[in-house]
Scaffold this motif. Structure first.
Motif, PDB file in Angstrom:
ATOM      1  N   ARG A  92      16.734  69.760   3.434  1.00  0.00           N
ATOM      2  CA  ARG A  92      17.507  70.339   2.382  1.00  0.00           C
ATOM      3  C   ARG A  92      18.656  69.612   1.908  1.00  0.00           C
ATOM      4  O   ARG A  92      18.790  69.487   0.536  1.00  0.00           O
ATOM      5  CB  ARG A  92      17.289  72.162   2.613  1.00  0.00           C
ATOM      6  N   GLU A  93      19.692  69.623   2.721  1.00  0.00           N
ATOM      7  CA  GLU A  93      21.008  69.027   2.351  1.00  0.00           C
ATOM      8  C   GLU A  93      20.802  67.660   1.992  1.00  0.00           C
ATOM      9  O   GLU A  93      21.450  67.269   0.676  1.00  0.00           O
ATOM     10  CB  GLU A  93      21.672  69.267   3.602  1.00  0.00           C
ATOM     11  N   THR A  94      20.075  66.951   2.473  1.00  0.00           N
ATOM     12  CA  THR A  94      19.902  65.772   2.137  1.00  0.00           C
ATOM     13  C   THR A  94      19.266  65.316   0.697  1.00  0.00           C
ATOM     14  O   THR A  94      19.917  64.677  -0.143  1.00  0.00           O
ATOM     15  CB  THR A  94      18.861  64.809   3.101  1.00  0.00           C
ATOM     16  N   ALA A  95      18.465  66.234   0.272  1.00  0.00           N
ATOM     17  CA  ALA A  95      17.584  66.003  -0.864  1.00  0.00           C
ATOM     18  C   ALA A  95      18.724  66.590  -1.992  1.00  0.00           C
ATOM     19  O   ALA A  95      18.630  66.077  -3.086  1.00  0.00           O
ATOM     20  CB  ALA A  95      16.313  67.036  -0.939  1.00  0.00           C
ATOM     21  N   ILE A  96      19.645  67.568  -1.677  1.00  0.00           N
ATOM     22  CA  ILE A  96      20.494  67.847  -2.745  1.00  0.00           C
ATOM     23  C   ILE A  96      21.491  66.901  -2.830  1.00  0.00           C
ATOM     24  O   ILE A  96      21.797  66.306  -3.953  1.00  0.00           O
ATOM     25  CB  ILE A  96      21.229  69.081  -2.194  1.00  0.00           C
ATOM     26  N   GLU A  97      22.169  66.174  -1.596  1.00  0.00           N
ATOM     27  CA  GLU A  97      23.217  65.305  -1.882  1.00  0.00           C
ATOM     28  C   GLU A  97      22.819  64.134  -2.392  1.00  0.00           C
ATOM     29  O   GLU A  97      23.341  63.231  -3.290  1.00  0.00           O
ATOM     30  CB  GLU A  97      23.620  64.864  -0.448  1.00  0.00           C
ATOM     31  N   ARG A  98      21.432  63.777  -2.332  1.00  0.00           N
ATOM     32  CA  ARG A  98      20.848  62.515  -2.974  1.00  0.00           C
ATOM     33  C   ARG A  98      20.507  62.549  -4.407  1.00  0.00           C
ATOM     34  O   ARG A  98      20.091  61.787  -4.901  1.00  0.00           O
ATOM     35  CB  ARG A  98      19.559  61.951  -2.264  1.00  0.00           C
ATOM     36  N   GLY A  99      20.443  63.786  -5.048  1.00  0.00           N
ATOM     37  CA  GLY A  99      20.156  63.995  -6.245  1.00  0.00           C
ATOM     38  C   GLY A  99      18.521  63.967  -6.453  1.00  0.00           C
ATOM     39  O   GLY A  99      17.979  63.833  -7.475  1.00  0.00           O
ATOM     40  N   ASP A 100      17.742  64.324  -5.423  1.00  0.00           N
ATOM     41  CA  ASP A 100      16.373  64.288  -5.528  1.00  0.00           C
ATOM     42  C   ASP A 100      15.862  65.636  -6.140  1.00  0.00           C
ATOM     43  O   ASP A 100      14.709  65.637  -6.846  1.00  0.00           O
ATOM     44  CB  ASP A 100      15.756  64.244  -4.039  1.00  0.00           C
ATOM     45  N   VAL A 101      16.703  66.635  -6.094  1.00  0.00           N
ATOM     46  CA  VAL A 101      16.425  67.853  -6.819  1.00  0.00           C
ATOM     47  C   VAL A 101      17.407  68.097  -7.555  1.00  0.00           C
ATOM     48  O   VAL A 101      18.856  68.041  -7.190  1.00  0.00           O
ATOM     49  CB  VAL A 101      15.939  68.762  -5.672  1.00  0.00           C
ATOM     50  N   LYS A 102      17.467  68.995  -8.548  1.00  0.00           N
ATOM     51  CA  LYS A 102      18.547  69.721  -9.375  1.00  0.00           C
ATOM     52  C   LYS A 102      18.984  70.926  -8.389  1.00  0.00           C
ATOM     53  O   LYS A 102      20.209  70.972  -8.529  1.00  0.00           O
ATOM     54  CB  LYS A 102      18.115  70.344 -10.365  1.00  0.00           C
ATOM     55  N   PHE A 103      18.043  71.647  -7.945  1.00  0.00           N
ATOM     56  CA  PHE A 103      18.568  72.898  -6.913  1.00  0.00           C
ATOM     57  C   PHE A 103      17.463  73.063  -6.181  1.00  0.00           C
ATOM     58  O   PHE A 103      16.302  72.854  -6.311  1.00  0.00           O
ATOM     59  CB  PHE A 103      19.045  73.967  -7.812  1.00  0.00           C
ATOM     60  N   ILE A 104      17.718  73.951  -5.006  1.00  0.00           N
ATOM     61  CA  ILE A 104      16.720  74.200  -4.183  1.00  0.00           C
ATOM     62  C   ILE A 104      16.622  75.908  -3.944  1.00  0.00           C
ATOM     63  O   ILE A 104      17.491  76.409  -3.908  1.00  0.00           O
ATOM     64  CB  ILE A 104      17.182  73.799  -2.604  1.00  0.00           C
ATOM     65  N   ALA A 105      15.475  76.549  -4.021  1.00  0.00           N
ATOM     66  CA  ALA A 105      15.227  77.898  -3.603  1.00  0.00           C
ATOM     67  C   ALA A 105      14.036  78.067  -2.678  1.00  0.00           C
ATOM     68  O   ALA A 105      12.975  78.052  -2.688  1.00  0.00           O
ATOM     69  CB  ALA A 105      14.631  78.570  -4.879  1.00  0.00           C
ATOM     70  N   ALA A 106      14.456  77.892  -1.461  1.00  0.00           N
ATOM     71  CA  ALA A 106      13.521  77.853  -0.338  1.00  0.00           C
ATOM     72  C   ALA A 106      13.991  78.586   0.919  1.00  0.00           C
ATOM     73  O   ALA A 106      14.318  77.853   2.051  1.00  0.00           O
ATOM     74  CB  ALA A 106      13.309  76.313   0.130  1.00  0.00           C
ATOM     75  N   THR A 107      13.807  79.935   0.759  1.00  0.00           N
ATOM     76  CA  THR A 107      14.466  80.606   1.983  1.00  0.00           C
ATOM     77  C   THR A 107      15.709  80.207   2.708  1.00  0.00           C
ATOM     78  O   THR A 107      15.768  79.962   3.897  1.00  0.00           O
ATOM     79  CB  THR A 107      13.343  80.902   3.119  1.00  0.00           C
ATOM     80  N   TYR A 108      16.749  79.745   1.857  1.00  0.00           N
ATOM     81  CA  TYR A 108      17.726  78.891   2.238  1.00  0.00           C
ATOM     82  C   TYR A 108      18.979  79.783   2.440  1.00  0.00           C
ATOM     83  O   TYR A 108      19.677  80.317   1.514  1.00  0.00           O
ATOM     84  CB  TYR A 108      18.032  77.971   1.133  1.00  0.00           C
ATOM     85  N   SER A 109      19.201  80.093   3.898  1.00  0.00           N
ATOM     86  CA  SER A 109      20.153  80.962   4.132  1.00  0.00           C
ATOM     87  C   SER A 109      21.582  80.580   3.907  1.00  0.00           C
ATOM     88  O   SER A 109      21.927  79.130   4.571  1.00  0.00           O
ATOM     89  CB  SER A 109      19.928  81.507   5.376  1.00  0.00           C
ATOM     90  N   ILE A 110      22.596  81.253   3.428  1.00  0.00           N
ATOM     91  CA  ILE A 110      23.913  80.889   3.049  1.00  0.00           C
ATOM     92  C   ILE A 110      24.897  80.830   4.473  1.00  0.00           C
ATOM     93  O   ILE A 110      24.976  82.185   4.909  1.00  0.00           O
ATOM     94  CB  ILE A 110      24.614  81.521   1.941  1.00  0.00           C
ATOM     95  N   ASN A 111      25.246  79.669   5.062  1.00  0.00           N
ATOM     96  CA  ASN A 111      25.933  79.914   6.093  1.00  0.00           C
ATOM     97  C   ASN A 111      27.296  78.816   6.126  1.00  0.00           C
ATOM     98  O   ASN A 111      27.127  78.082   5.312  1.00  0.00           O
ATOM     99  CB  ASN A 111      25.358  79.892   7.554  1.00  0.00           C
ATOM    100  N   ASP A 112      28.153  79.163   7.045  1.00  0.00           N
ATOM    101  CA  ASP A 112      29.404  78.275   6.829  1.00  0.00           C
ATOM    102  C   ASP A 112      29.010  76.433   7.393  1.00  0.00           C
ATOM    103  O   ASP A 112      29.728  75.844   6.575  1.00  0.00           O
ATOM    104  CB  ASP A 112      30.365  78.738   7.970  1.00  0.00           C
ATOM    105  N   GLU A 113      28.056  76.423   8.058  1.00  0.00           N
ATOM    106  CA  GLU A 113      27.919  75.039   8.517  1.00  0.00           C
ATOM    107  C   GLU A 113      27.298  74.155   7.135  1.00  0.00           C
ATOM    108  O   GLU A 113      27.735  73.246   6.735  1.00  0.00           O
ATOM    109  CB  GLU A 113      26.933  74.865   9.451  1.00  0.00           C
ATOM    110  N   ARG A 114      26.133  74.844   6.375  1.00  0.00           N
ATOM    111  CA  ARG A 114      25.646  74.371   5.142  1.00  0.00           C
ATOM    112  C   ARG A 114      26.853  74.288   4.086  1.00  0.00           C
ATOM    113  O   ARG A 114      26.559  73.269   3.163  1.00  0.00           O
ATOM    114  CB  ARG A 114      24.578  75.233   4.783  1.00  0.00           C
ATOM    115  N   LEU A 115      27.592  75.211   4.088  1.00  0.00           N
ATOM    116  CA  LEU A 115      28.580  75.328   2.810  1.00  0.00           C
ATOM    117  C   LEU A 115      29.541  73.845   2.966  1.00  0.00           C
ATOM    118  O   LEU A 115      30.229  73.588   2.120  1.00  0.00           O
ATOM    119  CB  LEU A 115      29.541  76.449   3.101  1.00  0.00           C
ATOM    120  N   GLN A 116      29.693  73.478   4.049  1.00  0.00           N
ATOM    121  CA  GLN A 116      30.513  72.063   4.203  1.00  0.00           C
ATOM    122  C   GLN A 116      29.712  71.005   3.636  1.00  0.00           C
ATOM    123  O   GLN A 116      30.452  69.870   3.029  1.00  0.00           O
ATOM    124  CB  GLN A 116      30.346  71.659   5.959  1.00  0.00           C
TER     125      GLN A 116
END
Length: 280
Positions: A92-116
């Motif tokens: 998921r993070e790679t897909a966002i960073e690369r611009g493969d997707v505009k956004f992700i809605a996929a049981t994606y829990s918000i946490n401090d590690e991902r917010l980095q």
């Protein structure tokens, strides 16, 4: 000398054409909002009933899909202009960073590690780790009752391991390849319980083939704040997605989506979370 002038002019025209093409490609996800008829690419899960599932006819269904479709509409994209792509948890993070997707809605829990690495709009659903048992089993009334019970452990998931380490040290972990296999084992009494997010469990239990066979225990062992994953620093998109989620709740579409996707499992969902309020 004349040849050089023509070559220089041609090069200039070519450069302009390439620039225009690049801009058009780069902004395709924004074109529809201004009447350009462009498309938007959205990352979802495709193997989670009730949340994100690719159906046999090639369509997509589930609560996350409904939320993503609503957001896209508010951004100016018709359903026909949405391209859903699978984004597995590890990608998921790679897909966002690369611009493969505009956004992700996929049981994606918000946490401090991902917010980095990424930003989140929402949250749009507060889920909890829970346990699924057979509908006629009244022996598991608390997490501690999982001691000496056979608990399904899905390869790659830490949910069952967390229960054994923190709540029921005598639980007997049974390894299965996926949740579908766990459900078969649960139905056949090869295992006694299955654990992961309650929203995921409700989605499986709500399937036509499983109606009436299973129930959620309602233990709420953790808080899982599902958010919309966005590219880091895209404040404008975050603001628009948050506005879309707020509208989805206020006009009743959120409640309808919850009932349509989770209702058959008797899922007692939390009320829609406030935007920006991440429950620890």
């Amino acid at each position: 000398m004349q040849l050089r002038k023509v070559t220089a002019a041609s090069a200039a025209v070519l450069a302009l054409a390439l620039t225009a093409t690049a801009c058009g490609s780069e902004d395709k996800d924004d074109a529809a909002g201004s009447g350009g008829g462009g498309k938007i690419t959205i990352g979802i899960k495709i193997d989670q009933p009730g949340l994100g599932l690719k159906t046999p006819d090639g369509k997509f269904a589930g609560f996350d899909v409904d939320v993503a479709t609503y957001i896209a509409k508010e951004l100016g994209f018709d359903a026909k202009n949405i391209e859903f792509v699978e984004t597995k948890s590890a990608d998921r993070e790679t897909a966002i960073e690369r611009g493969d997707v505009k956004f992700i809605a996929a049981t994606y829990s918000i946490n401090d590690e991902r917010l980095q690495k990424v930003d989140f709009a929402g949250p749009y659903l507060l889920a909890h780790q829970d346990v699924l048992v057979r509908a006629d089993d009244n022996t598991i009334k608390s997490p501690e009752d999982l001691n000496n019970k056979k608990l399904c452990s899905v390869t790659g998931s830490t949910s069952a391991k967390n229960v054994k380490e923190k709540l029921a040290p005598k639980a007997q972990l049974q390894n299965y390849g996926g949740y579908s296999e766990c459900l078969t084992g649960l139905e056949n009494k090869a295992i006694d319980a299955l654990t992961t997010d309650d929203s995921i469990l409700a989605g499986y239990a709500a399937q036509e083939a499983h109606k009436g066979k299973f129930k959620l225990a309602g233990f709420k062992m953790t808080n899982e704040n599902y958010g919309i994953g966005l590219k880091k620093g895209d404040a404008d998109l975050k603001k628009k997605v948050d506005a879309a989620l707020t509208k989805m709740v206020s006009d009743g579409s959120w409640d309808k989506a919850v009932e349509a996707n989770f209702g058959p499992a008797n899922y007692k969902n939390e009320k829609a979370p406030e935007i920006g309020n991440v429950v620890k």
